[in-house]
Design a protein around this motif. Structure first.
Motif, PDB file in Angstrom:
ATOM      1  N   ARG A  21     106.486  13.674 -41.336  1.00 54.18           N
ATOM      2  CA  ARG A  21     106.210  14.214 -40.203  1.00 54.18           C
ATOM      3  C   ARG A  21     106.403  13.303 -39.111  1.00 54.18           C
ATOM      4  O   ARG A  21     107.274  13.567 -38.067  1.00 54.18           O
ATOM      5  N   LEU A  22     105.665  12.135 -39.248  1.00 57.34           N
ATOM      6  CA  LEU A  22     105.911  11.194 -37.948  1.00 57.34           C
ATOM      7  C   LEU A  22     107.304  10.682 -37.730  1.00 57.34           C
ATOM      8  O   LEU A  22     107.823  10.734 -36.643  1.00 57.34           O
ATOM      9  N   GLN A  61     110.200  12.174 -38.696  1.00 52.50           N
ATOM     10  CA  GLN A  61     110.894  13.216 -38.156  1.00 52.50           C
ATOM     11  C   GLN A  61     110.717  13.549 -36.754  1.00 52.50           C
ATOM     12  O   GLN A  61     111.616  13.789 -35.794  1.00 52.50           O
ATOM     13  N   ALA A  62     109.571  13.535 -36.275  1.00 49.94           N
ATOM     14  CA  ALA A  62     109.146  13.862 -34.774  1.00 49.94           C
ATOM     15  C   ALA A  62     109.714  12.687 -33.961  1.00 49.94           C
ATOM     16  O   ALA A  62     110.361  12.723 -32.779  1.00 49.94           O
ATOM     17  N   LEU A  63     109.568  11.323 -34.460  1.00 53.04           N
ATOM     18  CA  LEU A  63     110.372  10.358 -33.572  1.00 53.04           C
ATOM     19  C   LEU A  63     111.803  10.333 -33.694  1.00 53.04           C
ATOM     20  O   LEU A  63     112.387   9.955 -32.677  1.00 53.04           O
ATOM     21  N   GLU A  67     113.973  12.637 -34.157  1.00 54.74           N
ATOM     22  CA  GLU A  67     114.474  13.839 -33.296  1.00 54.74           C
ATOM     23  C   GLU A  67     114.380  13.438 -31.862  1.00 54.74           C
ATOM     24  O   GLU A  67     115.460  13.552 -31.321  1.00 54.74           O
ATOM     25  N   GLU A  68     113.617  12.596 -31.382  1.00 56.87           N
ATOM     26  CA  GLU A  68     113.524  12.158 -30.173  1.00 56.87           C
ATOM     27  C   GLU A  68     114.661  11.127 -29.910  1.00 56.87           C
ATOM     28  O   GLU A  68     115.283  11.288 -28.873  1.00 56.87           O
TER      29      GLU A  68
END
Lengths: 235, 454
Positions: free
Chosen positions: A158-159, A161-163, A165-166
Motif C-alpha cells: 500500500r505504502l 504503491q501510494a508513493l 503513483e506520485e
C-alpha cells in the motif's frame, strides 16, 4: 525520451544467437508503456538496450533524462554486502543522501531488521521489497520495471504503491511484467517488440491478448537466460 | 402521554401504515401489503446477513391466523415483492439485491421443508437447522462479487487517472497514514537536496567510480577473515618456500641481495600482481549484477575490484617488511620512494593485464578455464624466483620479453643498495604498460555490447 538511431544488435537466448534489432530507428516519447514480446527472454534483452545497460552492436541509443535500473530484477540486489552497503552504493551513484535513503527504506520495508545483514542471507520477499523500496528514493525521469510490482495486500504494498503513483506523475514508465492487470493499471500503451522491430500500440488490451505475458525462466527460478557464469578466474 | 393517548397514537400509526401499504400494493390484501411494505427495508438495509430476512418471514407467518401452504406462499410472495420494490426505489447495488433474493429463496426452502415436516416454524426461537451453512455460502459469494466489482471500479478510476497523467490515490490504513506522510516529506527532502547538485557531465561518472570503490571495500570487508589473512600469509608462505630452496642449495645471497628479503619482495609482489590481474578480469564477469546500473560498465567493475585488492597491499607490504625487520629477517628498503613507485607500476600493469583478460573472458567464456595455466606461466616469467642476471646470457631473452621481469628487477634495484639490474629497462616496461592500457581501453568498448547484465 528514448531514441534509437540505426540500431542493430545480436544476442543469445539459451545459447542460440538471435538478431535482436535490425537497423531500427525508433522514437519513444514520454508515456507509460507495457513492454510486450513473444517471449519474456526477448523482453529482458530489449529492456537492457532501452535502458542503456548494454549498447547495441551497431547504431546508437540516446536517452534523455535520468533512467532507473531495472527495478525489481532479482539479480540486482544480491551478494555479500549488507543492505546498508547497497543503500550507500545506490545513494552515491545517484547523488542522494545515504542516511535519508536508509531512513526511507527501513521505514518502508516489512523487515528492517534484515538490512544490516548480508543480502545473501535475506529471504526472497525481503530482497524484493528492498529492491522496490530503494527505487523510490532517487527520482528518475524514466522508470524501468522488470518484474511484477508489489501486489499482495500488505502495508508495504500500500505504502509503496501510494508513493510510486506520485513518483510516476509526468514521468515515463516501461513496465515488463507477466501480470496483465498490472500492465493495465500502470500502462497506457503497449511497447511491442516483434520481428526485430519496436513499435507503439495504442490499444493496450488487444496488445496484451496478442502478446500474452508469461514469466521468464529466471522469474520462476530456472536460471538466467544468457550463458553468463559466475566461476572465478581466481583461486 | 396517557395510556389512552398512546393507544390512539399507535392506532393512527397503524392506520397510516395500512393506508400507505395499500397505496403501494393496491392488488394485495391489507395484511400482505403490510408485509410487503416491511420487506422493502430489507433491500436497502445496512446488514448483509440473512437474520433480518428470516425474522421478517417468521414474524409474518406468525401474524397469519392459520398457516396453510397457500397462505405461507402468499407470505413469501409478499416478502419477495417488498424486496423487489425496495430494490427499485432504493440505491442498492445489484449484487446486494441479488443477495437478498437468494437469501429469501433459501430461507423459504428451509422453512417450507420444516413446515411440511410438521416442525413448528412459528414457535419463538425457531431457526432452520441448515440455516447458517446455507446463507453463509451466499454471503461469501456476495462478498467475492462485490470485491470484484470494486476492483473493476478501482481499475477504471486508476486507468482514468493514468490516461490524464494524474496520481491515483491508493488508500492506506489509518495507522499507516502517519508513515506515508513522513515518507512523502523525506522524499521531498531527498529531491530538494538532489536538485541542488552540480549537473556537470563528468559528475555521474565520478560518482559511479566513488560508489563502486566504496562498495568493493565493503565487499572486501565482508570477505571471510581467512581470505584477508591469506593476503598476508600467502606471500610469507611463498617467501618461506623460495628461501628454503635457496638455503637448501647453500645460497644465502643472490647478487648481493639477502635471500629472505629477495624472496619476500618476489613473493609479495607476485601475490599482489596475481590478485590484481585475476580479480580485475573476474570483476568483468562476476559483478554483472552491478551492470544493471546505467553508469556502471564491465571495465569499471573489473578495475574497481582490482584497485581495492591492490590497495590492500599498501598494508601487506609495510607489515611484512617491518615485521621481518623487527625479527632480523629482512633488510629495510634503500630507496623507499623507488620501491613504492615500482610496486605501484607493477599494480598498474596487473590492472591492465586483468582488463585485457576480462575483455577476452567476456567474448570467450572458456578463457576463464585457462586461468591456472596462465597464472603459472606468468609466474615463471615474472622474476619472482630469480633475476635475469642469474641466467646465462643466452637464456636471458626467455624471461626478458616479459615486462613483469623488468618491473620486479627495477623494484629490487630500488630496494637493495648493492644490486643494480643491468637487464631491466624502464622504457621497455612502460611501452608494454602503455600498449596494454590501449588494448584494454579499446577492448572494453568493443565488448560492452556483448556483456549482458545479470
Amino acid at each position: 525520451m528514448i531514441d534509437f538511431f540505426s540500431v542493430s544488435d545480436r544476442n543469445s537466448v539459451f545459447g542460440r544467437s538471435i538478431d535482436l534489432f535490425e537497423n531500427v530507428d525508433f522514437h519513444l516519447p514520454r508515456g507509460r508503456y507495457a513492454l510486450l514480446a513473444r517471449s519474456p527472454e526477448q523482453r529482458r534483452l530489449v529492456l537492457d538496450v532501452l535502458a542503456g545497460l548494454r549498447p547495441p552492436r551497431a547504431g546508437h541509443v540516446s536517452i534523455s533524462g535520468s533512467i532507473s535500473w531495472p527495478i525489481g530484477r532479482s539479480s540486482v540486489v544480491r551478494g555479500r554486502a549488507t543492505g546498508y552497503d547497497f543503500i550507500t552504493f545506490v545513494s552515491e551513484l545517484y547523488g542522494v543522501d545515504a542516511d535519508q535513503a536508509g531512513d526511507i527504506v527501513t521505514l518502508l520495508v516489512s523487515r528492517p531488521d534484515y538490512i544490516d545483514q548480508p543480502i545473501d542471507t535475506w529471504p526472497p520477499y525481503v530482497r524484493q521489497e528492498f529492491n522496490f523500496a530503494l527505487a523510490l528514493v532517487p527520482e528518475f525521469d524514466i522508470y524501468v520495471v522488470d518484474a511484477p510490482m508489489p501486489y499482495e495486500e500488505t502495508r508495504f504494498t500500500r505504502l509503496w504503491q501510494a508513493l510510486f503513483e506520485e513518483r510516476l506523475v509526468g514521468k515515463t514508465l516501461i513496465l515488463s511484467s507477466y501480470r496483465p492487470k498490472q500492465l493495465l493499471d500502470y500502462c497506457a500503451k503497449g511497447l511491442v517488440y516483434e520481428g526485430g522491430q519496436l513499435f507503439i500500440d495504442h490499444d493496450l488490451e488487444s496488445c496484451i491478448e496478442r502478446y500474452p505475458a508469461r514469466p521468464a525462466r529466471e522469474e520462476i527460478g530456472l536460471g538466467n537466460a544468457d550463458s553468463g557464469q559466475y566461476t572465478e578466474l581466481d583461486f | 402521554m396517557s395510556s389512552n393517548e398512546e393507544r390512539i397514537a399507535q392506532w393512527r400509526a397503524r392506520r397510516d401504515a395500512e393506508k400507505s401499504s395499500r397505496a403501494a400494493h393496491p392488488d394485495l390484501p391489507s395484511e400482505f401489503a403490510l408485509i410487503a411494505t416491511r420487506a422493502e427495508a430489507l433491500a436497502t438495509g445496512d446488514r448483509e446477513d440473512a437474520d433480518g430476512v428470516l425474522a421478517l418471514v417468521l414474524e409474518s407467518l406468525r401474524s397469519m391466523p392459520s398457516t396453510t401452504i397457500g397462505e405461507r406462499r402468499q407470505v413469501y410472495d409478499a416478502v419477495a415483492r417488498g424486496i423487489e420494490r425496495g430494490v427499485e426505489h432504493g440505491d442498492a447495488q445489484s449484487e446486494f439485491a441479488e443477495l437478498r433474493r437468494r437469501q429469501l429463496r433459501t430461507i423459504v426452502r428451509l422453512v417450507e421443508n420444516d413446515a411440511r415436516l410438521d416442525i413448528a416454524v412459528t414457535d419463538p426461537g425457531y431457526r432452520p437447522a441448515e440455516f447458517d451453512d446455507a446463507v453463509g455460502a451466499l454471503l461469501s459469494g456476495y462478498r467475492r462479487r462485490r470485491a470484484l466489482r470494486e476492483g473493476a471500479e478501482g481499475s477504471r478510476l486508476r486507468r482514468q487517472a493514468l490516461l490524464s497523467d494524474e496520481s491515483f490515490t491508493i488508500s492506506v490504513s489509518e495507522e499507516d497514514e502517519g508513515d506515508l506522510l513522513y515518507l512523502r516529506q523525506r522524499l521531498a527532502v531527498v529531491d530538494a537536496a538532489r536538485g541542488r547538485r552540480s549537473i556537470h557531465q563528468l559528475r555521474p561518472r565520478l560518482d559511479a567510480w566513488r560508489a563502486l570503490l566504496r562498495f568493493e571495500f565493503a565487499l572486501l570487508r565482508a570477505e571471510s577473515r581467512f581470505a584477508l589473512l591469506w593476503s598476508l600469509l600467502g606471500p610469507a608462505v611463498l617467501m618461506g618456500i623460495l628461501s628454503f630452496a635457496y638455503f637448501f642449495i647453500g645460497t644465502h645471497t643472490i647478487l648481493n641481495m639477502d635471500v629472505p628479503t629477495f624472496a619476500m619482495i618476489g613473493g609479495a609482489t607476485w601475490f599482489m600482481l596475481r590478485n590484481t590481474m585475476f580479480r580485475t578480469s573476474t570483476g568483468f564477469i562476476n559483478r554483472r549484477s552491478l551492470h544493471n546500473f546505467e553508469a556502471v560498465t564491465p571495465a569499471m567493475t573489473g578495475i574497481s575490484v582490482g584497485m581495492v585488492y591492490l590497495s590492500s597491499y599498501s598494508v601487506v607490504f609495510p607489515v611484512l617488511i617491518l615485521g621481518g625487520y623487527a625479527i632480523d629477517l629482512f633488510t629495510l628498503p634503500a630507496n623507499v620512494g623507488g620501491v613504492v613507485f615500482w610496486i605501484a607500476c607493477t599494480g598498474a600493469i596487473g590492472l591492465a593485464i586483468g582488463s585485457v583478460f576480462g575483455c577476452i573472458a567476456v567474448v570467450w567464456p572458456y578463457f576463464r578455464q585457462l586461468g591456472p595455466v596462465i597464472q603459472r606461466s606468468l609466474m615463471v616469467v615474472s622474476g619472482t624466483f630469480l633475476v635475469s642476471e642469474q641466467l646465462p646470457t643466452d637464456y636471458r631473452a626467455f624471461i626478458l620479453w616479459s615486462p613483469l621481469t623488468h618491473a620486479l628487477q627495477l623494484l629490487r634495484t630500488a630496494y637493495f643498495e648493492n644490486y643494480t639490474s643491468d637487464d631491466a629497462d624502464p622504457e621497455f616496461f612502460f611501452a608494454w604498460l602503455g600498449a596494454l592500457i590501449v588494448v584494454g581501453a579499446v577492448g572494453q568498448r568493443l565488448i560492452r555490447s556483448r556483456s549482458n547484465p545479470a
